[in-house]
Design an enzyme around this catalytic site. Structure first.
Site, PDB file in Angstrom:
ATOM      1  N   PRO A   1      17.352 -56.769  -8.546  1.00 49.11           N
ATOM      2  CG  PRO A   1      17.920 -58.134 -10.297  1.00 49.11           C
ATOM      3  CD  PRO A   1      18.537 -57.648  -9.118  1.00 49.11           C
TER       4      PRO A   1
ATOM      5  CB  ALA B   1      13.650 -59.075 -15.426  1.00 51.80           C
TER       6      ALA B   1
ATOM      7  CD  GLN C   1      17.855 -59.584 -13.891  1.00 56.70           C
ATOM      8  OE1 GLN C   1      16.773 -59.542 -13.718  1.00 56.70           O
ATOM      9  NE2 GLN C   1      18.599 -60.499 -13.062  1.00 56.70           N
TER      10      GLN C   1
ATOM     11  CE1 TYR D   1      10.487 -65.743 -15.505  1.00 56.76           C
ATOM     12  CE2 TYR D   1      12.436 -65.169 -14.053  1.00 56.76           C
ATOM     13  CZ  TYR D   1      11.059 -65.254 -13.981  1.00 56.76           C
ATOM     14  OH  TYR D   1      10.242 -64.944 -13.265  1.00 56.76           O
TER      15      TYR D   1
ATOM     16  N   GLY E   1      16.761 -57.197  -1.866  1.00 54.72           N
ATOM     17  CA  GLY E   1      15.465 -57.272  -2.417  1.00 54.72           C
ATOM     18  C   GLY E   1      14.248 -56.562  -1.442  1.00 54.72           C
ATOM     19  NE  ARG E   2      11.915 -61.540  -0.363  1.00 59.52           N
ATOM     20  CZ  ARG E   2      11.843 -62.615   0.035  1.00 59.52           C
ATOM     21  NH1 ARG E   2      10.889 -63.373   0.089  1.00 59.52           N
ATOM     22  NH2 ARG E   2      12.913 -63.524   0.196  1.00 59.52           N
TER      23      ARG E   2
HETATM   24  C1  LIG Z   1       8.590 -58.460  -6.408  1.00 60.17           C
HETATM   25  C2  LIG Z   1       9.898 -59.210  -6.916  1.00 60.17           C
HETATM   26  C3  LIG Z   1      10.385 -58.905  -8.239  1.00 60.17           C
HETATM   27  C4  LIG Z   1      11.675 -59.899  -8.474  1.00 60.17           C
HETATM   28  N1  LIG Z   1      12.157 -59.584  -9.766  1.00 60.17           N
HETATM   29  C5  LIG Z   1      13.135 -59.895  -9.822  1.00 60.17           C
HETATM   30  C6  LIG Z   1      13.668 -59.809 -11.319  1.00 60.17           C
HETATM   31  O1  LIG Z   1      13.313 -58.854 -12.251  1.00 60.17           O
HETATM   32  N2  LIG Z   1      15.047 -60.379 -11.652  1.00 60.17           N
HETATM   33  C7  LIG Z   1      15.526 -61.025 -10.893  1.00 60.17           C
HETATM   34  O2  LIG Z   1      16.745 -61.635 -11.064  1.00 60.17           O
HETATM   35  N3  LIG Z   1      15.122 -61.518  -9.483  1.00 60.17           N
HETATM   36  C8  LIG Z   1      13.972 -60.946  -9.304  1.00 60.17           C
HETATM   37  N4  LIG Z   1      13.477 -61.085  -7.998  1.00 60.17           N
HETATM   38  C9  LIG Z   1      14.508 -61.904  -6.917  1.00 60.17           C
HETATM   39  C10 LIG Z   1      14.988 -60.695  -6.110  1.00 60.17           C
HETATM   40  O3  LIG Z   1      16.137 -60.009  -6.989  1.00 60.17           O
HETATM   41  C11 LIG Z   1      16.029 -61.385  -5.019  1.00 60.17           C
HETATM   42  O4  LIG Z   1      16.830 -62.213  -5.514  1.00 60.17           O
HETATM   43  C12 LIG Z   1      15.037 -62.247  -3.955  1.00 60.17           C
HETATM   44  O5  LIG Z   1      14.090 -61.520  -3.704  1.00 60.17           O
HETATM   45  C13 LIG Z   1      15.995 -62.579  -2.870  1.00 60.17           C
HETATM   46  O6  LIG Z   1      16.184 -61.426  -2.137  1.00 60.17           O
HETATM   47  P1  LIG Z   1      15.403 -60.866  -0.861  1.00 60.17           P
HETATM   48  O7  LIG Z   1      15.353 -61.897   0.019  1.00 60.17           O
HETATM   49  O8  LIG Z   1      16.476 -59.630  -0.519  1.00 60.17           O
HETATM   50  O9  LIG Z   1      14.312 -60.103  -1.370  1.00 60.17           O
HETATM   51  C14 LIG Z   1      12.352 -60.490  -7.473  1.00 60.17           C
HETATM   52  C15 LIG Z   1      11.880 -60.699  -6.079  1.00 60.17           C
HETATM   53  C16 LIG Z   1      10.566 -59.865  -5.863  1.00 60.17           C
HETATM   54  C17 LIG Z   1      10.280 -60.027  -4.283  1.00 60.17           C
END
Ligand SMILES: Cc1cc2nc3c(=O)[nH]c(=O)nc-3n(C[C@H](O)[C@H](O)[C@H](O)COP(=O)(O)O)c2cc1C
Length: 364
Positions: free
Chosen positions: A28, A62, A104, A187, A332-333
Site C-alpha cells: 500500500p 491507506a 488497507q 498511526y 513498494g518503491r
Molecule cells: C509513497 C509511499 C507511500 C506509502 N504509503 C503507505 C500506506 O498507505 N500504507 C502503508 O502501510 N505503508 C505505506 N508506505 C510504506 C510501503 O508500503 C512499504 O512498506 C515501504 O515503502 C517499504 O517497502 P519498499 O522498500 O519496497 O518501498 C508507503 C511508502 C511510500 C514510499
C-alpha cells in the site's frame, strides 16, 4: 500435512477462498491524489498498471475510515457509501487482469492533518484551511513543533471502531478480496499499542491487554462484516525501533503475542513492517531489512506473513519465499520504478508467468 517442497515466488497462494496467482503483493502506498476521499483516474491507472504487470495482489493505499483519519486532505477515503463506486471500478479492473485486490483501512491519529509530501510534508494546525483537529490516545504531539492531538474519549474510541466496521462493509461492497487493517507506522492503532504514545489510565492504556484492546475491538468488529470466506490481514510495526533507549516501547515479543491473539480472531496474515511511531526511532535500512520480522512472527506465532522493505529484485524475493521466511513479498518503491517488476522477476528466477494477451508480441 505440511509439504517439505519449498514454495516459490510464482506459485499460487490460497488464503481462505482467495487464490493469488503468485506471491507478489503491491505494497500500500499513499498517492495523495484523491478528491474528498474519492478515487480518481490516477488510482485506476496506478493500481491497474501493476495488475497488468503481473502482480498477484494489489493493495490499495491507506484509506481513511473517517475524514479526520486522513493523513492529508487528498487521501483516499471510505467513510461514505458514495466512495464505493470509484473503488469498485478499480477492483473490477484488477480482477479482469487476473490479480486479486486488497484495501488497507486506516486512521492517521496524531499524524493526520498534513499537507502533501510535495507541498512540504508538514503537519497543519487545525485553523489552517487544509488542516483539522487531530485525535490520539493521549495528548502527545509527534514533535514539539507539531499540533497537539486531542485525547480520545471512550465515545471517540467506539466511534472509530464503528468506522472501521463500516469501512469493511463498504470494502466488501466495492469488491475487494482481502482487507488489511493498518496498525503500523505510528498511526492511530499503533499509537494505542505503544506505551510511548499511549499514556492512558483507563481500560485502553497501561497493560498489554489494555493497549491492544482498541486493535482487538476493531478486528472483532471488522470480522463481523468481513465474510468468513475472505482473508483478513493486519499490518504491524513489529517494533518501534526504540530498543536503543531505555524506555518502554512496542517490541517484537509483544508483536508475537498480539499476532497469536489476532489469529484467534480470524486474522489470516500479518504484514510485517516497523517503526514510524517516533522521530527518535533507530532503523538501519538495507536490503530486506524487515524480512526477519516476518520470519520471526511466522515461526513464533504460526501465522502466514508478508515480508516488506527494500525487496528490489526477483531472486531476493524468490529466496524469501523458498526459504520459508514469509508467504508473500510486498514491493513498494521498486514497483513505482518498474510497474513490470513481476515480469522481470519471473525472468530472473526462470519461471513462467502469464502476460496480458495484448502484450504477447512484446514478450521476450
Ligand atoms: C509513497 C509511499 C507511500 C506509502 N504509503 C503507505 C500506506 O498507505 N500504507 C502503508 O502501510 N505503508 C505505506 N508506505 C510504506 C510501503 O508500503 C512499504 O512498506 C515501504 O515503502 C517499504 O517497502 P519498499 O522498500 O519496497 O518501498 C508507503 C511508502 C511510500 C514510499
Amino acid at each position: 500435512m505440511q509439504s517439505n517442497i519449498p514454495n516459490r515466488l510464482f506459485e499460487p497462494l490460497t488464503l481462505r477462498s482467495v487464490t493469488l496467482r503468485n506471491r507478489l503483493m503491491m505494497s500500500p502506498m499513499c498517492q495523495y491524489s484523491a478528491e474528498d476521499g474519492f478515487a480518481t483516474d490516477w488510482h485506476l491507472v496506478h493500481l491497474g498498471s501493476r495488475a497488468v504487470g503481473g502482480m498477484g495482489l494489489i493493495c490499495v493505499e491507506a484509506t481513511a475510515v473517517s475524514p479526520e483519519g486522513r493523513i492529508s486532505a487528498e487521501d483516499l477515503g471510505i467513510w461514505s457509501d458514495d466512495h464505493v463506486e470509484g473503488l469498485r471500478r478499480i477492483t473490477s479492473f484488477i480482477r479482469q487482469q487476473g490479480a486479486a485486490s486488497a484495501i488497507q483501512l486506516a486512521h492517521s491519529g496524531r499524524k493526520g492533518s498534513k499537507n502533501r509530501p510535495w507541498e512540504g510534508d508538514v503537519q497543519l494546525q487545525s485553523h489552517d484551511p487544509k488542516g483539522w483537529t487531530i485525535i490520539a490516545p493521549s495528548a502527545l504531539p509527534w514533535s514539539e513543533q507539531d499540533p497537539v492531538p486531542v485525547e480520545m474519549t471512550v465515545a471517540d474510541i467506539q466511534r472509530v471502531v464503528h468506522s472501521f466496521k463500516e469501512g469493511a462493509r463498504r470494502a466488501l461492497d466495492a469488491g475487494f478480496d482481502i482487507l488489511e487493517i493498518h496498525a503500523a507506522h505510528g498511526y492511530l492503532i499503533h499509537e494505542f499499542l505503544s506505551p510511548i504514545t499511549n499514556h492512558r489510565n483507563d481500560i485502553y492504556g497501561g497493560s498489554f491487554e489494555n493497549r491492544t484492546r482498541f486493535l482487538m475491538e476493531i478486528t472483532k468488529a471488522v470480522r463481523k462484516v468481513w465474510p468468513e470466506h475472505l482473508p483478513l490481514s493486519v499490518r504491524l510495526s513489529v517494533t518501534d525501533a526504540m530498543e536503543w533507549k531505555s524506555v518502554e516501547s512496542w517490541t517484537l515479543d509483544q508483536s508475537v503475542k498480539i499476532a497469536r491473539l489476532l489469529k484467534q480472531e480470524g486474522v489470516d496474515v500479518l504484514d510485517c513492517s516497523s517503526g514510524g511511531l517516533t522521530p527518535e526511532q533507530r532503523i538501519v535500512g538495507g536490503a530486506g531489512y524487515q524480512t526477519a520480522y516476518a520470519s520471526q512472527i511466522k515461526i513464533l506465532a504460526e501465522i502466514p506473513t508478508i515480508a516488506v522493505g527494500l525487496i528490489t529484485d526477483g531472486s531476493q524475493a524468490d529466496h524469501i519465499i523458498r526459504t520459508g521466511q514469509a508467504d508473500l513479498v510486498a514491493i513498494g518503491r521498486e514497483l513505482m520504478r518498474d510497474p513490470y517488476f513481476a515480469f522481470h522477476a519471473a525472468e530472473t528466477v526462470h519461471m513462467v508467468t502469464p502476460w496480458p494477451v495484448q502484450y504477447l508480441r512484446a514478450k521476450p
